[in-house]
Design a protein around this motif. Sequence first.
Motif, PDB file in Angstrom:
ATOM      1  N   ASN A 144     -40.087 -11.499  -8.873  1.00 13.47           N
ATOM      2  CA  ASN A 144     -38.809 -10.785  -8.761  1.00 13.47           C
ATOM      3  C   ASN A 144     -38.844  -9.771  -7.622  1.00 13.47           C
ATOM      4  O   ASN A 144     -37.887  -9.654  -6.841  1.00 13.47           O
ATOM      5  CB  ASN A 144     -38.485 -10.078 -10.077  1.00 13.47           C
ATOM      6  CG  ASN A 144     -38.157 -11.050 -11.191  1.00 13.47           C
ATOM      7  OD1 ASN A 144     -37.801 -12.198 -10.943  1.00 13.47           O
ATOM      8  ND2 ASN A 144     -38.277 -10.606 -12.428  1.00 13.47           N
ATOM      9  N   ARG A 145     -39.966  -9.050  -7.528  1.00 17.49           N
ATOM     10  CA  ARG A 145     -40.079  -8.017  -6.492  1.00 17.49           C
ATOM     11  C   ARG A 145     -40.103  -8.629  -5.097  1.00 17.49           C
ATOM     12  O   ARG A 145     -39.366  -8.191  -4.199  1.00 17.49           O
ATOM     13  CB  ARG A 145     -41.341  -7.185  -6.739  1.00 17.49           C
ATOM     14  CG  ARG A 145     -41.673  -6.192  -5.643  1.00 17.49           C
ATOM     15  CD  ARG A 145     -42.516  -5.063  -6.174  1.00 17.49           C
ATOM     16  NE  ARG A 145     -43.631  -5.554  -6.951  1.00 17.49           N
ATOM     17  CZ  ARG A 145     -44.848  -5.823  -6.437  1.00 17.49           C
ATOM     18  NH1 ARG A 145     -45.059  -5.652  -5.148  1.00 17.49           N
ATOM     19  NH2 ARG A 145     -45.836  -6.228  -7.207  1.00 17.49           N
ATOM     20  N   ALA A 155     -35.189 -20.427  -8.789  1.00 16.93           N
ATOM     21  CA  ALA A 155     -34.437 -20.867  -9.967  1.00 16.93           C
ATOM     22  C   ALA A 155     -35.163 -20.527 -11.261  1.00 16.93           C
ATOM     23  O   ALA A 155     -34.531 -20.431 -12.313  1.00 16.93           O
ATOM     24  CB  ALA A 155     -34.186 -22.374  -9.888  1.00 16.93           C
ATOM     25  N   GLY A 156     -36.474 -20.364 -11.196  1.00 18.20           N
ATOM     26  CA  GLY A 156     -37.238 -20.054 -12.397  1.00 18.20           C
ATOM     27  C   GLY A 156     -38.712 -19.911 -12.073  1.00 18.20           C
ATOM     28  O   GLY A 156     -39.173 -20.350 -11.012  1.00 18.20           O
ATOM     29  N   VAL A 157     -39.442 -19.285 -12.988  1.00 17.65           N
ATOM     30  CA  VAL A 157     -40.879 -19.060 -12.810  1.00 17.65           C
ATOM     31  C   VAL A 157     -41.602 -19.514 -14.072  1.00 17.65           C
ATOM     32  O   VAL A 157     -41.181 -19.193 -15.190  1.00 17.65           O
ATOM     33  CB  VAL A 157     -41.192 -17.568 -12.557  1.00 17.65           C
ATOM     34  CG1 VAL A 157     -42.698 -17.342 -12.415  1.00 17.65           C
ATOM     35  CG2 VAL A 157     -40.469 -17.062 -11.324  1.00 17.65           C
ATOM     36  N   SER A 158     -42.683 -20.275 -13.904  1.00 15.14           N
ATOM     37  CA  SER A 158     -43.491 -20.704 -15.042  1.00 15.14           C
ATOM     38  C   SER A 158     -44.946 -20.810 -14.613  1.00 15.14           C
ATOM     39  O   SER A 158     -45.268 -20.675 -13.424  1.00 15.14           O
ATOM     40  CB  SER A 158     -42.997 -22.057 -15.588  1.00 15.14           C
ATOM     41  OG  SER A 158     -43.062 -23.054 -14.590  1.00 15.14           O
ATOM     42  N   VAL A 159     -45.847 -21.024 -15.576  1.00 10.94           N
ATOM     43  CA  VAL A 159     -47.274 -21.157 -15.282  1.00 10.94           C
ATOM     44  C   VAL A 159     -47.803 -22.460 -15.863  1.00 10.94           C
ATOM     45  O   VAL A 159     -47.320 -22.937 -16.887  1.00 10.94           O
ATOM     46  CB  VAL A 159     -48.093 -19.964 -15.819  1.00 10.94           C
ATOM     47  CG1 VAL A 159     -47.691 -18.677 -15.127  1.00 10.94           C
ATOM     48  CG2 VAL A 159     -47.939 -19.820 -17.333  1.00 10.94           C
ATOM     49  N   ARG A 160     -48.800 -23.018 -15.179  1.00  8.98           N
ATOM     50  CA  ARG A 160     -49.450 -24.247 -15.614  1.00  8.98           C
ATOM     51  C   ARG A 160     -50.933 -24.160 -15.308  1.00  8.98           C
ATOM     52  O   ARG A 160     -51.382 -23.259 -14.598  1.00  8.98           O
ATOM     53  CB  ARG A 160     -48.866 -25.468 -14.891  1.00  8.98           C
ATOM     54  CG  ARG A 160     -47.526 -25.934 -15.421  1.00  8.98           C
ATOM     55  CD  ARG A 160     -47.063 -27.172 -14.675  1.00  8.98           C
ATOM     56  NE  ARG A 160     -48.066 -28.242 -14.725  1.00  8.98           N
ATOM     57  CZ  ARG A 160     -47.996 -29.355 -13.998  1.00  8.98           C
ATOM     58  NH1 ARG A 160     -46.993 -29.538 -13.164  1.00  8.98           N
ATOM     59  NH2 ARG A 160     -48.929 -30.283 -14.108  1.00  8.98           N
ATOM     60  N   ASN A 161     -51.681 -25.143 -15.793  1.00  5.49           N
ATOM     61  CA  ASN A 161     -53.109 -25.197 -15.517  1.00  5.49           C
ATOM     62  C   ASN A 161     -53.377 -26.278 -14.475  1.00  5.49           C
ATOM     63  O   ASN A 161     -53.892 -27.345 -14.775  1.00  5.49           O
ATOM     64  CB  ASN A 161     -53.883 -25.497 -16.806  1.00  5.49           C
ATOM     65  CG  ASN A 161     -55.377 -25.376 -16.603  1.00  5.49           C
ATOM     66  OD1 ASN A 161     -55.835 -24.717 -15.675  1.00  5.49           O
ATOM     67  ND2 ASN A 161     -56.147 -26.018 -17.461  1.00  5.49           N
ATOM     68  N   VAL A 176     -43.836 -22.633  -9.768  1.00  2.00           N
ATOM     69  CA  VAL A 176     -44.854 -22.777 -10.817  1.00  2.00           C
ATOM     70  C   VAL A 176     -46.183 -22.271 -10.269  1.00  2.00           C
ATOM     71  O   VAL A 176     -46.579 -22.627  -9.156  1.00  2.00           O
ATOM     72  CB  VAL A 176     -45.006 -24.245 -11.258  1.00  2.00           C
ATOM     73  CG1 VAL A 176     -45.971 -24.343 -12.436  1.00  2.00           C
ATOM     74  CG2 VAL A 176     -43.654 -24.842 -11.631  1.00  2.00           C
ATOM     75  N   PHE A 177     -46.870 -21.448 -11.055  1.00  2.00           N
ATOM     76  CA  PHE A 177     -48.155 -20.892 -10.641  1.00  2.00           C
ATOM     77  C   PHE A 177     -49.272 -21.377 -11.558  1.00  2.00           C
ATOM     78  O   PHE A 177     -49.058 -21.626 -12.744  1.00  2.00           O
ATOM     79  CB  PHE A 177     -48.121 -19.362 -10.675  1.00  2.00           C
ATOM     80  CG  PHE A 177     -47.149 -18.745  -9.714  1.00  2.00           C
ATOM     81  CD1 PHE A 177     -47.426 -18.686  -8.368  1.00  2.00           C
ATOM     82  CD2 PHE A 177     -45.947 -18.233 -10.179  1.00  2.00           C
ATOM     83  CE1 PHE A 177     -46.514 -18.118  -7.480  1.00  2.00           C
ATOM     84  CE2 PHE A 177     -45.036 -17.661  -9.302  1.00  2.00           C
ATOM     85  CZ  PHE A 177     -45.326 -17.605  -7.948  1.00  2.00           C
ATOM     86  N   ASN A 178     -50.454 -21.476 -10.990  1.00  2.00           N
ATOM     87  CA  ASN A 178     -51.662 -21.718 -11.780  1.00  2.00           C
ATOM     88  C   ASN A 178     -52.006 -20.409 -12.490  1.00  2.00           C
ATOM     89  O   ASN A 178     -52.258 -19.388 -11.833  1.00  2.00           O
ATOM     90  CB  ASN A 178     -52.803 -22.136 -10.844  1.00  2.00           C
ATOM     91  CG  ASN A 178     -54.055 -22.570 -11.590  1.00  2.00           C
ATOM     92  OD1 ASN A 178     -54.345 -22.091 -12.680  1.00  2.00           O
ATOM     93  ND2 ASN A 178     -54.807 -23.477 -10.989  1.00  2.00           N
ATOM     94  N   TRP A 179     -52.033 -20.426 -13.816  1.00  2.00           N
ATOM     95  CA  TRP A 179     -52.240 -19.169 -14.544  1.00  2.00           C
ATOM     96  C   TRP A 179     -53.592 -18.526 -14.240  1.00  2.00           C
ATOM     97  O   TRP A 179     -53.760 -17.308 -14.407  1.00  2.00           O
ATOM     98  CB  TRP A 179     -52.065 -19.361 -16.048  1.00  2.00           C
ATOM     99  CG  TRP A 179     -53.010 -20.319 -16.722  1.00  2.00           C
ATOM    100  CD1 TRP A 179     -52.768 -21.619 -17.025  1.00  2.00           C
ATOM    101  CD2 TRP A 179     -54.330 -20.038 -17.207  1.00  2.00           C
ATOM    102  NE1 TRP A 179     -53.854 -22.186 -17.656  1.00  2.00           N
ATOM    103  CE2 TRP A 179     -54.828 -21.231 -17.781  1.00  2.00           C
ATOM    104  CE3 TRP A 179     -55.123 -18.899 -17.221  1.00  2.00           C
ATOM    105  CZ2 TRP A 179     -56.099 -21.320 -18.344  1.00  2.00           C
ATOM    106  CZ3 TRP A 179     -56.396 -18.981 -17.783  1.00  2.00           C
ATOM    107  CH2 TRP A 179     -56.876 -20.171 -18.337  1.00  2.00           C
TER     108      TRP A 179
END
Length: 235
Positions: A144-145, A155-161, A176-179
């Motif tokens: 967001n910052r 559009a959206g933010v999520s995490v995956r492995n 999508v980010f690697n957690w």
Amino acid sequence: MTAIPEEVLGLRVEVVRSIRRSAALHIIGSDLQVRVPEHVGDERVAAFLTKKRPWIRSKVAEIQRIPPHRPKELVSGESFPYLGRHYRLKVQEGHQVGVCLSGGYLKATIRPTEQGEHRTLRIQQYLQNWYRSRALERLQEKTNRYAQQIGVSPAGVSVRNFRSRWGSCDKRGQVVFNWNIIKAPHSIVDYVVIHELCHLIHPNHSRDFWQVVSRHDAAYPEHRQWLKERGEGLL
């Protein structure tokens, strides 16, 4: 037609085609990631790997000189990273199960009835849940910052492995980010966030893309190198 080899010098080959102008190689863990433009066929990828074999050999030699990563035993006293700092694990028994960061420790609470291998697996599960939860929270804040600073609207933010990447941004603007990146120092996490958000402007790794990245992270070459050298330790 020449087929792409499944592995080169012990590294599993992964081909990533995207909107980019040139080919590049990245070693992530035990994977050799080949990033090429969408129109490049298998034969040219195979030829590129053959040409780069000396470079791959030198990098494999560097990796082999690094001491092997020891798996965690998940017992009290072990050290776990979070945003660049290391915290000791404290395993305790109770009924409010889970992991929390308290008093400078990562406290893992498990039920007294959980013993042996099941106990270890449960601690691992609780730690992973904690990391994923913290990752989503902090990465949303950072996204967001920096989105406001860069002038984009994901559009959206999520995490995956992910196995071999730190983030991705699709055509719909979903980031999508690697957690596991939440284990790295703030500056490295910031770089990954900035990198993915800049793909909303340039969906490639062109010179224009890196120019935008550099405007928001002047030290990005050092941060990229940090991930290449030390990223495997986060996985």
